[in-house]
Write a protein that holds these residues in place. Structure first.
Motif, PDB file in Angstrom:
ATOM      1  N   LEU A   1       0.950  -1.179  -0.026  1.00  0.00           N
ATOM      2  CA  LEU A   1      -0.137   0.058   0.057  1.00  0.00           C
ATOM      3  C   LEU A   1       0.929   1.194   0.082  1.00  0.00           C
ATOM      4  CD1 LEU A   1      -2.690   1.416   0.589  1.00  0.00           C
ATOM      5  CD2 LEU A   1      -2.540   1.282   2.701  1.00  0.00           C
ATOM      6  N   PHE A   2       0.576   2.147  -0.848  1.00  0.00           N
ATOM      7  CA  PHE A   2       1.237   3.459  -0.820  1.00  0.00           C
ATOM      8  C   PHE A   2       0.387   4.569  -0.798  1.00  0.00           C
ATOM      9  CE2 PHE A   2       2.661   7.105  -3.496  1.00  0.00           C
ATOM     10  CZ  PHE A   2       3.769   7.514  -2.630  1.00  0.00           C
ATOM     11  N   MET A   3       0.478   5.340   0.259  1.00  0.00           N
ATOM     12  CA  MET A   3      -0.426   6.607   0.421  1.00  0.00           C
ATOM     13  C   MET A   3       0.266   7.774   0.263  1.00  0.00           C
ATOM     14  SD  MET A   3      -1.792   5.029   4.003  1.00  0.00           S
ATOM     15  CE  MET A   3      -2.715   6.495   4.634  1.00  0.00           C
ATOM     16  N   SER A   4      -0.190   8.888  -0.440  1.00  0.00           N
ATOM     17  CA  SER A   4       0.506  10.005  -0.592  1.00  0.00           C
ATOM     18  C   SER A   4      -0.604  11.153   0.017  1.00  0.00           C
ATOM     19  CB  SER A   4       0.477  10.483  -2.272  1.00  0.00           C
ATOM     20  OG  SER A   4       0.924  11.716  -2.522  1.00  0.00           O
ATOM     21  N   ILE A   5       0.035  11.941   0.752  1.00  0.00           N
ATOM     22  CA  ILE A   5      -0.967  12.780   1.605  1.00  0.00           C
ATOM     23  C   ILE A   5      -0.250  14.093   1.409  1.00  0.00           C
ATOM     24  CG2 ILE A   5      -1.726  13.030   3.995  1.00  0.00           C
ATOM     25  CD1 ILE A   5      -1.293  10.234   4.605  1.00  0.00           C
ATOM     26  N   GLY A   6      -1.282  15.001   1.228  1.00  0.00           N
ATOM     27  CA  GLY A   6      -0.954  16.494   1.335  1.00  0.00           C
ATOM     28  C   GLY A   6       0.280  16.998   0.371  1.00  0.00           C
ATOM     29  N   THR A   7       0.304  16.519  -0.550  1.00  0.00           N
ATOM     30  CA  THR A   7       1.456  16.956  -1.631  1.00  0.00           C
ATOM     31  C   THR A   7       1.024  17.110  -3.066  1.00  0.00           C
ATOM     32  OG1 THR A   7       3.564  16.217  -2.622  1.00  0.00           O
ATOM     33  CG2 THR A   7       2.210  14.410  -1.937  1.00  0.00           C
ATOM     34  N   SER A   8       1.257  18.211  -3.700  1.00  0.00           N
ATOM     35  CA  SER A   8       0.923  18.471  -5.038  1.00  0.00           C
ATOM     36  C   SER A   8       1.431  17.640  -6.047  1.00  0.00           C
ATOM     37  CB  SER A   8       1.239  20.136  -5.098  1.00  0.00           C
ATOM     38  OG  SER A   8       2.830  20.254  -5.081  1.00  0.00           O
TER      39      SER A   8
ATOM     40  N   HIS B   1      -1.349  -1.266  -3.808  1.00  0.00           N
ATOM     41  CA  HIS B   1      -2.532  -0.262  -3.910  1.00  0.00           C
ATOM     42  C   HIS B   1      -1.987   1.023  -3.662  1.00  0.00           C
ATOM     43  CE1 HIS B   1      -6.758   0.453  -4.195  1.00  0.00           C
ATOM     44  NE2 HIS B   1      -6.583   1.146  -3.124  1.00  0.00           N
ATOM     45  N   THR B   2      -2.469   2.062  -4.636  1.00  0.00           N
ATOM     46  CA  THR B   2      -2.084   3.480  -4.491  1.00  0.00           C
ATOM     47  C   THR B   2      -3.288   4.376  -4.112  1.00  0.00           C
ATOM     48  OG1 THR B   2      -2.186   3.612  -6.691  1.00  0.00           O
ATOM     49  CG2 THR B   2      -0.038   2.985  -5.976  1.00  0.00           C
TER      50      THR B   2
END
Ligand code: BJW
Length: 237
Positions: A178-185, A205-206
């Motif tokens: 699992l890859f989470m991307s949080i609060g980045t443009s 999963h992204t």
């Protein structure tokens, strides 16, 4: 965690965070309206050339931001806290890779953390490259505490410089479930390319959790919009 793929598996999780996760703690983002890059230009404060041309100006920019951390003491918000909780409770590995130079993840209790763009509360010698904890203002002539000929610069990754711990980060991206991307443009590389690195591996999963879908949101399997203090706990718990 909601909608985890298999509740019995313990796949590794990699979380990338950006300035948006600290916004509700009172710290400015870069590219939003009124953000840092509307207040100063990148060429003035965030390149090695800027530091060479006008070290006092660059030191002043980071002194102001360091003082904001040490004196105003912004507090971690429920977004940071949810990630620390995820690390404590998830039976597998959780690695948080932050582009932020503040200390809010560690103050929330995050242990497995990489500051890929450096840390405001550290300084580095321009000569021997040793890194020291640093709470005070720096000037263009702050001497290296190890007594060599170098001076101290902010321990920050500027444009054109190599972010820290890239080997460890790419290894984790290739293994994660699992890859989470949080609060980045998602506008600054190499961080902006992490989601495609995971997709290339084919197993992770992204998910993007951001105030609004970023320019790169089409690369993610799933996008959730809203403030980090709400969407991160809602996803993680
Ligand atoms: C909320 C919210 C809320 C708001 N809740 N969300 C041409 C093409 C491709 C690449 C390049 C190119 N020319 C040059 C490059 C490379 C360059 C680059 O990417 N440039 C781009 C501008 C194109 N990159 C570099 O030079 C990097 N080094 C490098 O590439 O080395 C070579 C290499 C090669 C191969 C492998 C590895 C390396 C170095 C980049 C250094 C970045 N430095 C900065 C400043 C220093 C730190 C500091 O002063 O704080 O780092 S720039 C600045 O941007 C800062 C940030 O960490 C970074 C990312 O910003 P972030 O976090 O995404 O913030 P914002 O403001 O952009 O977005 C906030 C988001 O939050 C928004 O989407 C909001 O909607 C959202 N949000 N409130 C949730 N409450």
């Amino acid at each position: 965690m909601s909608e985890a793929r298999d509740p019995n598996s313990t796949f590794p999780i990699v979380v990338l965070t950006g300035a948006g996760i600290s916004k509700e703690s009172g710290l400015d983002t870069f590219r939003d309206k009124g953000g840092i890059w509307e207040q100063v230009s990148i060429e003035e404060v965030a390149t090695p050339e800027a530091f060479q041309a006008n070290p006092e100006r660059v030191q002043q920019f980071y002194n102001d931001r360091r003082r904001q951390l040490t004196q105003d003491r912004p507090e971690p918000n429920p977004g940071h806290e949810a990630l620390a909780r995820l690390e404590r409770e998830w039976p597998g590995e959780v690695l948080v890779v932050t582009q932020n130079i503040d200390d809010l993840h560690e103050r929330a209790g995050q242990q497995n953390l990489i500051h890929m763009h450096g840390e405001l509360r550290k300084a580095r010698c321009t000569d021997c490259e040793s890194v020291v904890a640093w709470e005070n203002d720096l000037s263009a002539a702050s001497p290296c505490p190890h007594g060599d000929t170098g001076t101290l610069r902010p321990h920050i990754v500027w444009f054109g410089e190599m972010p820290f711990e890239m080997e460890r980060i790419f290894d984790a991206l290739q293994r994660c479930g699992l890859f989470m991307s949080i609060g980045t443009s998602g506008s600054v590389y190499p961080a902006a390319g992490f989601v495609q690195e995971v997709r290339r591996g084919g197993q992770g999963h992204t998910v993007e959790l951001n105030l609004e879908p970023s320019d790169g949101s089409m690369f993610f399997h799933e996008t959730r919009s809203g403030p980090a203090s709400e969407v991160v706990p809602a996803f993680v718990d």
